[in-house]
Design a protein around this motif. Sequence first.
Motif, PDB file in Angstrom:
ATOM      1  N   PHE A   4      -9.561   1.320 -62.129  1.00 55.50           N
ATOM      2  CA  PHE A   4      -8.020   1.055 -61.826  1.00 55.50           C
ATOM      3  C   PHE A   4      -7.488   2.345 -61.612  1.00 55.50           C
ATOM      4  N   ALA A   5      -6.428   2.208 -60.541  1.00 53.92           N
ATOM      5  CA  ALA A   5      -5.613   3.577 -60.149  1.00 53.92           C
ATOM      6  C   ALA A   5      -4.239   3.082 -60.181  1.00 53.92           C
ATOM      7  N   GLU A   6      -3.551   4.389 -60.453  1.00 57.56           N
ATOM      8  CA  GLU A   6      -2.042   4.151 -60.546  1.00 57.56           C
ATOM      9  C   GLU A   6      -1.539   5.684 -60.284  1.00 57.56           C
ATOM     10  N   ALA A   7      -0.338   5.811 -59.432  1.00 57.46           N
ATOM     11  CA  ALA A   7       0.271   6.938 -59.300  1.00 57.46           C
ATOM     12  C   ALA A   7       1.150   7.203 -60.543  1.00 57.46           C
ATOM     13  N   LEU A   8       1.074   8.278 -61.314  1.00 60.29           N
ATOM     14  CA  LEU A   8       1.557   8.461 -62.576  1.00 60.29           C
ATOM     15  C   LEU A   8       1.944  10.027 -62.731  1.00 60.29           C
ATOM     16  N   ASP A   9       3.302  10.571 -62.777  1.00 57.17           N
ATOM     17  CA  ASP A   9       3.579  11.828 -63.183  1.00 57.17           C
ATOM     18  C   ASP A   9       3.165  12.766 -62.232  1.00 57.17           C
ATOM     19  N   GLY A  10       2.897  12.233 -61.019  1.00 58.95           N
ATOM     20  CA  GLY A  10       2.428  13.375 -59.746  1.00 58.95           C
ATOM     21  C   GLY A  10       0.861  13.300 -59.558  1.00 58.95           C
ATOM     22  N   ALA A  11       0.073  12.314 -60.153  1.00 60.31           N
ATOM     23  CA  ALA A  11      -1.098  12.212 -60.330  1.00 60.31           C
ATOM     24  C   ALA A  11      -1.559  10.948 -59.958  1.00 60.31           C
ATOM     25  N   LEU A  12      -2.778  10.785 -59.507  1.00 58.26           N
ATOM     26  CA  LEU A  12      -3.512   9.644 -59.197  1.00 58.26           C
ATOM     27  C   LEU A  12      -4.326   9.312 -60.577  1.00 58.26           C
ATOM     28  N   VAL A  13      -4.015   8.451 -61.338  1.00 57.66           N
ATOM     29  CA  VAL A  13      -4.608   8.277 -62.494  1.00 57.66           C
ATOM     30  C   VAL A  13      -5.727   7.203 -62.327  1.00 57.66           C
ATOM     31  N   VAL A  14      -7.224   7.483 -62.609  1.00 54.29           N
ATOM     32  CA  VAL A  14      -8.115   6.504 -62.282  1.00 54.29           C
ATOM     33  C   VAL A  14      -8.545   6.062 -63.707  1.00 54.29           C
ATOM     34  N   ARG A  15      -8.406   4.848 -64.191  1.00 49.62           N
ATOM     35  CA  ARG A  15      -8.953   4.501 -65.427  1.00 49.62           C
ATOM     36  C   ARG A  15     -10.448   3.525 -65.182  1.00 49.62           C
ATOM     37  N   VAL A  16     -11.493   4.319 -66.062  1.00 51.81           N
ATOM     38  CA  VAL A  16     -12.599   3.360 -65.996  1.00 51.81           C
ATOM     39  C   VAL A  16     -12.538   2.444 -67.124  1.00 51.81           C
ATOM     40  N   GLY A  17     -13.111   1.305 -66.533  1.00 50.37           N
ATOM     41  CA  GLY A  17     -13.102   0.124 -67.329  1.00 50.37           C
ATOM     42  C   GLY A  17     -14.657  -0.233 -67.669  1.00 50.37           C
ATOM     43  N   GLU A  18     -15.449   0.697 -67.840  1.00 47.33           N
ATOM     44  CA  GLU A  18     -16.920   0.291 -68.113  1.00 47.33           C
ATOM     45  C   GLU A  18     -17.081   1.266 -69.465  1.00 47.33           C
ATOM     46  N   GLN A  19     -18.083   0.651 -70.233  1.00 44.82           N
ATOM     47  CA  GLN A  19     -18.529   1.452 -71.321  1.00 44.82           C
ATOM     48  C   GLN A  19     -19.611   2.882 -71.156  1.00 44.82           C
ATOM     49  N   ARG A  20     -20.023   2.469 -70.108  1.00 39.00           N
ATOM     50  CA  ARG A  20     -20.982   3.500 -69.755  1.00 39.00           C
ATOM     51  C   ARG A  20     -21.040   3.966 -68.051  1.00 39.00           C
ATOM     52  N   ILE A  21     -21.278   5.279 -67.958  1.00 35.51           N
ATOM     53  CA  ILE A  21     -21.367   5.729 -66.770  1.00 35.51           C
ATOM     54  C   ILE A  21     -22.915   6.315 -66.619  1.00 35.51           C
ATOM     55  N   ASP A  22     -23.956   5.636 -66.429  1.00 32.29           N
ATOM     56  CA  ASP A  22     -25.317   6.139 -66.336  1.00 32.29           C
ATOM     57  C   ASP A  22     -26.092   5.699 -65.049  1.00 32.29           C
ATOM     58  N   ALA A  23     -27.294   5.865 -65.143  1.00 31.12           N
ATOM     59  CA  ALA A  23     -28.101   5.871 -63.804  1.00 31.12           C
ATOM     60  C   ALA A  23     -27.824   4.490 -63.099  1.00 31.12           C
ATOM     61  N   LEU A  46      -9.260  11.407 -64.291  1.00 38.00           N
ATOM     62  CA  LEU A  46     -10.175  10.438 -64.465  1.00 38.00           C
ATOM     63  C   LEU A  46      -9.985  10.026 -65.888  1.00 38.00           C
ATOM     64  N   ASP A  47      -9.490   8.764 -66.407  1.00 37.74           N
ATOM     65  CA  ASP A  47      -9.198   8.504 -67.712  1.00 37.74           C
ATOM     66  C   ASP A  47     -10.478   7.771 -68.376  1.00 37.74           C
ATOM     67  N   LEU A  48     -11.388   8.458 -68.921  1.00 35.71           N
ATOM     68  CA  LEU A  48     -12.729   8.147 -69.633  1.00 35.71           C
ATOM     69  C   LEU A  48     -12.548   7.606 -70.939  1.00 35.71           C
ATOM     70  N   SER A  49     -11.487   7.201 -71.456  1.00 37.89           N
ATOM     71  CA  SER A  49     -11.152   6.660 -72.847  1.00 37.89           C
ATOM     72  C   SER A  49     -11.988   5.404 -73.130  1.00 37.89           C
ATOM     73  N   ALA A  50     -12.435   4.566 -72.176  1.00 35.60           N
ATOM     74  CA  ALA A  50     -13.133   3.459 -72.623  1.00 35.60           C
ATOM     75  C   ALA A  50     -14.789   3.827 -72.428  1.00 35.60           C
ATOM     76  N   VAL A  51     -15.084   5.002 -71.949  1.00 31.86           N
ATOM     77  CA  VAL A  51     -16.439   5.358 -71.591  1.00 31.86           C
ATOM     78  C   VAL A  51     -17.107   5.767 -73.210  1.00 31.86           C
ATOM     79  N   GLN A  52     -18.146   5.083 -73.499  1.00 33.82           N
ATOM     80  CA  GLN A  52     -18.748   5.601 -74.843  1.00 33.82           C
ATOM     81  C   GLN A  52     -20.143   6.371 -74.400  1.00 33.82           C
ATOM     82  N   PHE A  53     -20.541   6.520 -73.172  1.00 32.68           N
ATOM     83  CA  PHE A  53     -21.608   7.108 -72.743  1.00 32.68           C
ATOM     84  C   PHE A  53     -21.865   7.439 -71.535  1.00 32.68           C
ATOM     85  N   VAL A  54     -22.372   8.787 -71.244  1.00 28.88           N
ATOM     86  CA  VAL A  54     -22.453   9.248 -69.856  1.00 28.88           C
ATOM     87  C   VAL A  54     -23.639  10.008 -69.663  1.00 28.88           C
ATOM     88  N   ASP A  55     -24.745   9.581 -69.184  1.00 30.33           N
ATOM     89  CA  ASP A  55     -26.193  10.268 -69.234  1.00 30.33           C
ATOM     90  C   ASP A  55     -25.901  11.268 -67.805  1.00 30.33           C
TER      91      ASP A  55
END
Length: 112
Positions: A4-23, A46-55
Motif C-alpha cells: 500500500f502506497a501513500e505520499a507522506l512528508d515528501g516521500a512515497l511510503v510503501v507499507r508491506v502487508g505481508e508477514q514474510r518476504i521470502d523466496a 519501505l515500511d516493514l513493520s508488519a514483516v516478521q521474516f526476510v530470507d
Amino acid sequence: MDLFAEALDGALVVRVGEQRIDAAIAIQFKDRMREIAAQPAPRVVLDLSAVQFVDSSGLGAIVSVMKFLAPARKLELSGLTPNVQKVFHLTRMDTVFTIHAAFPEQKLQDAV
C-alpha cells in the motif's frame, strides 16, 4: 502481494502487508515495488513493520528495488521488527540503507 502506497512528508511510503518476504514472493514483491515506484517522489520509504521474516531472496529483492531507484532516488526502510533487523545487521545491509525506527502513522489514503 499486499503493498500500500501513500505520499507522506515528501516521500512515497510503501507499507508491506505481508508477514514474510521470502523466496515464495520475492519476485512478486520486486515487480510490484517497481510498479509503485514509478510514482514521482524524491524518496521511497519501505515500511516493514508488519514483516516478521526476510530470507536471502527477500533481502535480494529489497536490494534490487534500491538499485532500480538509484541514483536518482533513495530507498529507505522503516519499522524493522527484531528478526528483520537482525538479518540486516548480520548481512551489514544496515550500513547500506537509511533505517528509521518508524514512519509517522497515518491512515492510508491512497492504497495502490
